[in-house]
Design an enzyme around this catalytic site. Structure first.
Site, PDB file in Angstrom:
ATOM      1  CG  ASP A  54      -2.355   1.051   1.162  1.00  0.00           C
ATOM      2  OD1 ASP A  54      -1.786   2.293   0.102  1.00  0.00           O
ATOM      3  OD2 ASP A  54      -3.111   0.602   1.849  1.00  0.00           O
ATOM      4  CG  ASP A  55      -0.096   4.850   0.060  1.00  0.00           C
ATOM      5  OD1 ASP A  55      -0.710   4.868  -1.141  1.00  0.00           O
ATOM      6  OD2 ASP A  55      -0.068   5.423   0.724  1.00  0.00           O
ATOM      7  CB  CYS A  92      -6.336   2.689  -1.501  1.00  0.00           C
ATOM      8  SG  CYS A  92      -7.000   3.688  -1.217  1.00  0.00           S
ATOM      9  NE  ARG A  96      -6.746  -3.034  -0.870  1.00  0.00           N
ATOM     10  CZ  ARG A  96      -5.110  -2.172  -1.243  1.00  0.00           C
ATOM     11  NH1 ARG A  96      -5.003  -0.904  -1.827  1.00  0.00           N
ATOM     12  NH2 ARG A  96      -4.156  -1.621  -0.212  1.00  0.00           N
ATOM     13  CE  LYS A 150      -6.411   0.328   1.287  1.00  0.00           C
ATOM     14  NZ  LYS A 150      -5.169   1.271   1.588  1.00  0.00           N
ATOM     15  CG  HIS A 152     -10.046   0.963   1.241  1.00  0.00           C
ATOM     16  ND1 HIS A 152      -9.671   2.159   0.778  1.00  0.00           N
ATOM     17  CD2 HIS A 152     -10.969   1.807   1.465  1.00  0.00           C
ATOM     18  CE1 HIS A 152      -9.437   3.173   1.615  1.00  0.00           C
ATOM     19  NE2 HIS A 152     -11.064   3.434   1.645  1.00  0.00           N
ATOM     20  CG  HIS A 245      -1.975   4.047   3.829  1.00  0.00           C
ATOM     21  ND1 HIS A 245      -2.697   5.005   4.551  1.00  0.00           N
ATOM     22  CD2 HIS A 245      -3.363   4.340   3.124  1.00  0.00           C
ATOM     23  CE1 HIS A 245      -3.257   5.785   4.480  1.00  0.00           C
ATOM     24  NE2 HIS A 245      -3.475   5.823   2.806  1.00  0.00           N
ATOM     25  CG  ASP A 355      -2.075   0.572  -2.975  1.00  0.00           C
ATOM     26  OD1 ASP A 355      -0.938   1.440  -3.224  1.00  0.00           O
ATOM     27  OD2 ASP A 355      -3.121   1.298  -2.259  1.00  0.00           O
ATOM     28  CG  ASN A 356      -1.366   4.707  -4.572  1.00  0.00           C
ATOM     29  OD1 ASN A 356      -2.560   3.936  -4.353  1.00  0.00           O
ATOM     30  ND2 ASN A 356      -0.863   5.002  -3.685  1.00  0.00           N
ATOM     31  CE  LYS A 431      -3.093   7.214  -1.692  1.00  0.00           C
ATOM     32  NZ  LYS A 431      -3.513   6.829  -0.648  1.00  0.00           N
TER      33      LYS A 431
END
Length: 786
Positions: A54-55, A92, A96, A150, A152, A245, A355-356, A431
């Protein structure tokens, strides 16, 4: 078989006529009936492990240029392939959604993180009910389906125990799930974990608890459970990390291993990462770093121009971040070690990506602390930075003296955007951006037993996150369900990149792709890319489009003026794709999407009995959003009683009432900065207690009444907005992350010892009217920006 009549005479047994008149015969007389057998995967089918960070920036792992030691991810890449032109969405939840469905994010109803539902189909915050998800595809092909981390991908209105579960992980195809449903959580004291369809109830975490380790423990347990029950059944594991994140939390010993690594600053780190990328073939030999980011609100200054205090603080921020990446790598190593122990590592597909791009803090202008010479300071108080315009939380002011606490449970830090720039080396921005810094992700694909990589391990072909599902279906020979719940599924937007696995020269089959994120727009077509960098509050007609040839990997040279026809072609292509994928209306920065929502019931009083598990944080936040609200406490206090009466929030921000040493105290944690008010002596028995909150000049004035008598009045408290506090309400105890770290160190969760029956929250009945008024203002602004 015979039976006796009432008269005692023998008669033949009469089969029972059941529902619908069906005759039930004896087992001896009927053919056996079995339900349809579940699908079974062919023996020897590979396991599949999809790991999503994540991130995480493009260059944050060793094999993509990082100085951070990631031996387990590097080993995975050495046994497989590295894709250096793999794109995701710049956010994010949309990534997903695209990963799980193979659809473009807006077409899947999730064009923004799932905290909104303004009434537009591309921003519904729910996956399409007719579209099979990745775990549903695997389960229909005979796989066990496992997930940790996660999710989300469901609305925040559904997070609570009475919420709809139709878009929770188990209802979307997973056999087992352990993790958290929303965007982020505390790594030392997670605010709300779920196991399957149930909330995990925790009062106090161990002092050495760390979320990444816990998720890894659960993933390994799930694998062992499947394998011990069935030695042949393949499994699909989706490991969706919370790291990296915010809040940037890490274990002290992991941070210590990074000490001193970033003292030379982001400019040096950026240059070294590009040099390593060129050396490894991740970037072409002629790749050049673009200048430091200078777009409005995203500017990064030279490291050499920072004062010594800034350099010391900023270096520690990056040490914490690097420690989080290290923990991800060790997690990957533990999964690989178990697979090797089972003899299945060679026959397991492992796919790793982010994710980004790496994230920067909001670009909203902020006053700077006195120790800083630049606006790019990062923060130790993530929510304070995000939610309180014009306020510099005290803990940021004190941060240089408290660096040893950075990354620990008393702070919610996020690094300065200069480090996000370095993490995205060699790309521009971060991001949210449609430039490559926002949407470029490292991708590793490994399957030692099944992939013949055909020469170099580097793959430069364009690929997109929507391609992952069709590629796995292609590689493994899976059958893709044509419908879900009896409704035909949409055709996938992604295409398989399996041909590029065995042939490094095979052309990409994904030749065009739109990008949209909070109004930033982009379109890729066969080697050309047109991009806008959005300035919120500016009419879309004033956005400037840039045009790049894909050979210019770092997007240094804008070719729009030289190729107006190509730019016009891609602009028109974006518009067509946006219409086809439910992208419109674009986000102009008015905040309509946050204020417009389906009809809701007016807020009503909520009575919470003592002993009730922690209420879900989103529902609790709705109780305190008005201009005034109050809490009444039903208790029978006697001198000598002590403990927490009510607590709402944690170290990220919150408030509580507690009794200690014969006195009542009100404490507010202002995003990490503690403020305690009192004492209110309690020398006599009491039957009622009340806390009133009124908004005065955008802040709260608190009034405490004991048995109807005003005993404490505190003006000027910070007003929590939106989804804060990030932990829910506790009655008679303060669970997990404490509002008061002082109380936690001395008394832990500090349960109340006296008679406490309930508390009742009385929200402002005009709350939705206030929201509607702000919505009308936002709509008027939006119309002027089209």
């Amino acid at each position: 078989m015979t039976g006796e009549s009432k008269a005692g005479a023998s008669r033949p047994f009469q089969p029972y006529a059941g529902f619908g008149g069906q005759v039930r015969t004896t087992m001896a007389e009927s053919e056996p009936w079995w339900p349809p057998a579940p699908a079974e995967a062919p023996k020897g089918s590979p396991n599949v492990v999809v790991i999503l960070a994540d991130d995480l920036g493009f260059s944050d792992i060793g094999c993509f240029g990082s100085e951070i030691a990631t031996p387990h991810l590097d080993a995975t890449a050495d046994a497989g392939l590295q894709y250096t032109n793999f794109r995701v969405t710049p956010l994010c939840s949309p990534t997903r959604a695209a990963l799980m469905t193979g659809l473009n994010a807006h077409a899947a109803g999730i064009g923004f993180p799932t905290h909104i539902d303004p009434g537009f189909p591309g921003y519904h915050s729910e996956l399409p009910l007719n579209q099979p998800t990745m775990p549903e595809v695997f389960r229909s092909n005979g796989y066990a389906t496992l997930m940790v981390g996660k999710w989300h991908l469901c609305k925040e209105d559904d997070f609570h125990e009475a919420g709809h579960r139709h878009n929770w992980p188990l209802q979307r195809g997973f056999d087992q799930y352990y993790g958290f449903l929303e965007a982020l959580t505390d790594f030392h004291h997670p605010h709300r974990l779920y196991e399957g369809n149930s909330v995990v109830h925790v009062d106090e975490y161990p002092d050495d608890y760390y979320l990444t380790d816990d998720l890894t423990d659960r993933a390994l347990r799930m694998i062992r459970e499947v394998r011990s029950a069935d030695r042949d059944k393949p499994f699909f594991l989706y490991f969706s990390h919370g790291a990296v994140h915010a809040p940037m939390h890490a274990k002290a010993e992991d941070i210590a291993r990074q000490r001193g690594r970033y003292d030379e600053g982001w400019d040096v780190v950026r240059e070294r990462r590009l040099a390593k990328q060129i050396e490894r073939g991740v970037m072409p030999p002629d790749a050049e770093l673009p200048p430091r980011n200078q777009e409005d609100g995203h500017e990064v200054g030279a490291w050499s121009e920072l004062n010594p205090t800034e350099q010391r603080v900023h270096a520690r921020h990056m040490e914490v971040y690097a420690a989080m990446v290290d923990a991800i790598d060790r997690s990957v190593g533990r999964v690989r070690a178990l697979l090797a122990e089972l003899g299945e590592l060679e026959n397991t597909v492992i796919l790793f990506c982010s994710d980004n791009g790496a994230a920067r803090l909001t670009d909203q202008p902020r006053p700077r602390p006195s120790w800083a010479s630049s606006d790019d300071t990062g923060t130790a108080t993530y929510f304070g930075y995000m939610q309180t315009p014009g306020v510099v939380p005290e803990v940021d002011e004190q941060l240089p003296e408290r660096l040893d606490a950075l990354g620990g449970p008393t702070m919610w830090p996020h690094y300065p955007r200069g480090w996000a720039m370095a993490c995205n080396t060699p790309f521009r921005l971060y991001k949210f951006s449609a430039l490559r810094g926002g949407q470029q992700s490292p991708l590793i694909v490994s399957w030692p037993q099944g992939l013949e990589r055909g020469g170099t391990s580097i793959r430069r072909q364009y690929a997109h996150v929507t391609d992952v599902l069709p590629t796995l279906v292609d590689l493994l020979g899976l059958e893709l369900p044509a419908e879900r719940n009896g409704v035909p599924a949409a055709d996938l937007h992604g295409v398989s990149f399996a041909p590029t696995v065995s042939d490094s020269e095979a052309p990409s089959a994904h030749i065009e792709q739109y990008t949209e994120c909070v109004g930033n727009r982009g379109f890729y077509r066969d080697g050309w890319e047109a991009v806008t960098h959005r300035r919120p509050g500016v009419p879309f007609s004033e956005d400037r489009w840039e045009l790049f040839d894909s050979a210019d990997v770092t997007q240094r040279r804008d070719l729009a003026a030289e190729n107006p026809e190509k730019l016009a072609e891609l602009q028109e292509a974006f518009d067509q794709a946006a219409r086809a994928n439910q992208v419109y209306p674009l986000d102009e920065g008015s905040k309509v999407k946050f204020l417009q929502h389906p009809p809701r019931r007016p807020p009503e009083p909520v009575r919470i009995l003592a002993g009730t598990p922690t209420l879900e944080r989103h529902q609790c936040g709705l109780l305190i959003q008005g201009l005034s609200w109050r809490v009444t406490v039903d208790w029978s206090y006697r001198p000598g009683d002590e403990g927490v009466v009510l607590a709402h929030g944690g170290q990220g921000g919150g408030y509580q009432l507690h009794v200690e040493d014969g006195a009542l105290w009100l404490e507010q944690n202002q995003y990490g900065a503690p403020h305690r008010f009192g004492p209110v002596p309690l020398s006599a028995p009491s039957s009622t207690l009340e806390l009133r909150m009124e908004v005065v000049d955008s802040r709260w004035t608190a009034t405490v009444l004991v048995d109807g008598e005003e005993r404490l009045r505190v003006p000027g408290l910070l007003r929590f907005l939106s989804y804060l506090p990030f932990e829910g309400i506790d009655v008679g105890v303060c669970r997990r992350s404490p509002v008061s770290w002082d109380i936690h160190e001395r008394r832990r969760s500090f349960p109340f010892t006296g008679v406490l029956r309930s508390v009742t929250y009385h929200p402002d009945p005009e709350t939705w009217g206030q929201v509607d008024a702000r919505l009308e203002e936002a709509r008027a602004l939006a119309l002027g920006l089209q």
